[in-house]
Design a protein around this motif. Structure first.
Motif, PDB file in Angstrom:
ATOM      1  N   LYS A  68       0.547   2.623  -2.182  1.00  0.00           N
ATOM      2  CA  LYS A  68      -0.825   2.952  -2.606  1.00  0.00           C
ATOM      3  C   LYS A  68      -1.779   2.897  -1.402  1.00  0.00           C
ATOM      4  O   LYS A  68      -2.611   3.792  -1.197  1.00  0.00           O
ATOM      5  CB  LYS A  68      -1.261   1.920  -3.663  1.00  0.00           C
ATOM      6  N   ALA A  69      -1.620   1.846  -0.607  1.00  0.00           N
ATOM      7  CA  ALA A  69      -2.509   1.681   0.556  1.00  0.00           C
ATOM      8  C   ALA A  69      -2.277   2.802   1.578  1.00  0.00           C
ATOM      9  O   ALA A  69      -3.235   3.354   2.144  1.00  0.00           O
ATOM     10  CB  ALA A  69      -2.265   0.316   1.201  1.00  0.00           C
ATOM     11  N   TYR A  70      -1.024   3.153   1.787  1.00  0.00           N
ATOM     12  CA  TYR A  70      -0.722   4.261   2.720  1.00  0.00           C
ATOM     13  C   TYR A  70      -1.279   5.578   2.192  1.00  0.00           C
ATOM     14  O   TYR A  70      -1.856   6.364   2.951  1.00  0.00           O
ATOM     15  CB  TYR A  70       0.790   4.380   2.953  1.00  0.00           C
ATOM     16  N   GLU A  71      -1.083   5.812   0.910  1.00  0.00           N
ATOM     17  CA  GLU A  71      -1.559   7.085   0.349  1.00  0.00           C
ATOM     18  C   GLU A  71      -3.059   7.231   0.539  1.00  0.00           C
ATOM     19  O   GLU A  71      -3.547   8.306   0.895  1.00  0.00           O
ATOM     20  CB  GLU A  71      -1.172   7.188  -1.136  1.00  0.00           C
ATOM     21  N   GLU A  72      -3.774   6.151   0.321  1.00  0.00           N
ATOM     22  CA  GLU A  72      -5.228   6.248   0.486  1.00  0.00           C
ATOM     23  C   GLU A  72      -5.601   6.444   1.963  1.00  0.00           C
ATOM     24  O   GLU A  72      -6.459   7.270   2.296  1.00  0.00           O
ATOM     25  CB  GLU A  72      -5.930   5.008  -0.085  1.00  0.00           C
ATOM     26  N   ALA A  73      -4.922   5.704   2.832  1.00  0.00           N
ATOM     27  CA  ALA A  73      -5.223   5.827   4.271  1.00  0.00           C
ATOM     28  C   ALA A  73      -4.922   7.243   4.765  1.00  0.00           C
ATOM     29  O   ALA A  73      -5.731   7.858   5.472  1.00  0.00           O
ATOM     30  CB  ALA A  73      -4.428   4.800   5.054  1.00  0.00           C
ATOM     31  N   GLU A  93       7.783  -8.605   1.912  1.00  0.00           N
ATOM     32  CA  GLU A  93       7.032  -7.360   2.127  1.00  0.00           C
ATOM     33  C   GLU A  93       7.642  -6.227   1.290  1.00  0.00           C
ATOM     34  O   GLU A  93       6.940  -5.406   0.741  1.00  0.00           O
ATOM     35  CB  GLU A  93       7.062  -6.967   3.602  1.00  0.00           C
ATOM     36  N   ARG A  94       8.960  -6.224   1.248  1.00  0.00           N
ATOM     37  CA  ARG A  94       9.669  -5.182   0.495  1.00  0.00           C
ATOM     38  C   ARG A  94       9.258  -5.190  -0.982  1.00  0.00           C
ATOM     39  O   ARG A  94       9.148  -4.144  -1.605  1.00  0.00           O
ATOM     40  CB  ARG A  94      11.171  -5.417   0.670  1.00  0.00           C
ATOM     41  N   LYS A  95       9.025  -6.395  -1.497  1.00  0.00           N
ATOM     42  CA  LYS A  95       8.607  -6.507  -2.905  1.00  0.00           C
ATOM     43  C   LYS A  95       7.241  -5.860  -3.121  1.00  0.00           C
ATOM     44  O   LYS A  95       6.880  -5.504  -4.230  1.00  0.00           O
ATOM     45  CB  LYS A  95       8.544  -7.984  -3.307  1.00  0.00           C
ATOM     46  N   LEU A  96       6.496  -5.742  -2.033  1.00  0.00           N
ATOM     47  CA  LEU A  96       5.141  -5.168  -2.152  1.00  0.00           C
ATOM     48  C   LEU A  96       5.139  -3.650  -1.914  1.00  0.00           C
ATOM     49  O   LEU A  96       4.090  -3.060  -1.681  1.00  0.00           O
ATOM     50  CB  LEU A  96       4.209  -5.858  -1.142  1.00  0.00           C
ATOM     51  N   TRP A  97       6.315  -3.054  -1.950  1.00  0.00           N
ATOM     52  CA  TRP A  97       6.452  -1.604  -1.667  1.00  0.00           C
ATOM     53  C   TRP A  97       5.417  -0.756  -2.427  1.00  0.00           C
ATOM     54  O   TRP A  97       4.729   0.081  -1.821  1.00  0.00           O
ATOM     55  CB  TRP A  97       7.877  -1.154  -2.001  1.00  0.00           C
ATOM     56  N   PRO A  98       5.261  -0.966  -3.749  1.00  0.00           N
ATOM     57  CA  PRO A  98       4.280  -0.127  -4.473  1.00  0.00           C
ATOM     58  C   PRO A  98       2.854  -0.311  -3.941  1.00  0.00           C
ATOM     59  O   PRO A  98       2.093   0.657  -3.861  1.00  0.00           O
ATOM     60  CB  PRO A  98       4.376  -0.608  -5.923  1.00  0.00           C
TER      61      PRO A  98
END
Ligand code: AMP
Ligand code: MG
Length: 321
Positions: A210-215, A201-206
């Motif tokens: 992005k998903a958090y910013e949009e939400a 999951e940590r590797k998917l940080w970016p």
């Protein structure tokens, strides 16, 4: 500036998490300097939750979202720890079960929404359905991209029915996450928190960013705002969340309900009962001083292992009442 203003995501604004410092601690240099303010917020929370419960007119939903090790559990412990368990509840949302998956994504959420008088904290929430779901491609884009509007409508419905909704994103840096992963490894009592998925999951940080910013950008509304909380320092995170919850509850103008009985009549009943008690006892009631002295005697006797003193103006000790 109030924390509820400082950290609120303005409706319609574009969130850039890289622009928000997770180390920020406002005017405080350390935990000690924040202590008094934290204690004040905690005391306020306790009183306000009592009032919310007593008033029985509305409820509060606190949504917590964050990446792993950002402190959701710690925040829950701090905020709810300040409150009376009667009237509070936490619900954690895990990977949906087969039955939950067979329904629309809000089905399981609706069932856990607070009832009147209740404070409920969601440890993860319906937002996972535009976060993990999106990042891992669990549903196609045309499905998740429609969910922001569905979420806004759902939350509008909650608010219209008397539930106040506050949403917190606990913002930490990748460095802080790694440090906390290490602390988990070094402490056997925290091993249970380690998941096989942590490093993947940590590797998917970016992607998560992005998903958090949009939400955060699409679902911070006037009725159900998001707050981005700098959370590298646990003590500041606790202070900020407590203050925002307290500030919001304070702004509701809650009032104790009117008594359902005639208080003056009950007062007369009380005095009557008091008089007949005195008649049975044959003596006047204890003065405050006598009561204090007796309590002290009791304490001293207890400490020395002696029997407690008899009540001076009452029935003989040892008799059941
Ligand atoms: P934890 O919060 O560490 O107990 O983990 C709960 C896990 O459930 C996390 O990995 C979440 O991403 C996952 N989860 C929660 N909601 C959903 C969802 N709607 N779809 C898929 N996974 C979810
Ligand atoms: Mg986890």
């Amino acid at each position: 500036m109030k924390y509820s203003e400082l950290f609120r995501v303005k409706p319609g604004s574009q969130v850039r998490l890289s622009k928000i410092d997770p180390e920020f601690t406002a005017k405080h240099k350390n935990k000690k300097s924040a202590l008094r303010e934290t204690e004040k917020a905690t005391a306020k929370l306790r009183n306000l939750q009592y009032l919310l419960y007593a008033e029985g007119k509305r409820s509060l939903l606190v949504v917590l979202q964050a990446l792993d090790a950002a402190g959701k559990d710690g925040t829950i412990n701090h905020v709810l720890g300040a409150m009376n368990p009667q009237g509070t509840r936490v619900h954690g949302f895990k990977v949906p079960s087969a039955e939950e998956r067979a329904h629309d994504f809000l089905w399981r959420i609706e069932q856990q929404a607070p009832k009147i008088g209740e404070v409920v904290i969601f440890n993860r929430s319906h937002y996972e359905d535009v976060l993990v779901t999106r990042v891992h491609g669990l549903v196609p884009k045309p499905v998740w991209s429609k969910r922001y509007a569905l979420i806004n409508d759902f939350e509008k419905g909650l608010v219209a029915n008397g539930t106040h909704v506050l949403k917190f994103f606990l913002h930490i840096s990748p460095e802080e996450q790694l440090l906390r992963f290490k602390q988990r490894l070094d402490d056997a009592a925290r091993h249970w928190k380690i998941s096989d998925a942590d490093y993947a999951e940590r590797k998917l940080w970016p992607d998560y960013t992005k998903a958090y910013e949009e939400a955060l950008s699409k679902t911070s509304t006037k009725h159900a705002p998001w707050f981005v909380i700098p959370s590298n320092n646990k003590w500041f995170r606790n202070l900020a969340v407590s203050k925002i919850v307290a500030e919001t509850m304070e702004s509701l103008g809650m009032k104790f309900p009117k008594p359902t009985v005639d208080i003056e009549r009950v007062r007369r009943q009380y005095h009557e009962a008091e008089r007949s008690e005195e008649k049975i006892l044959g003596k006047k009631k204890w003065t405050a001083l006598e009561a204090r002295e007796a309590a002290k005697e009791c304490k001293d006797a207890g400490a020395k292992g002696k029997p407690a003193p008899e009540r001076k103006h009452g029935k003989k000790a040892g008799k059941d009442s």
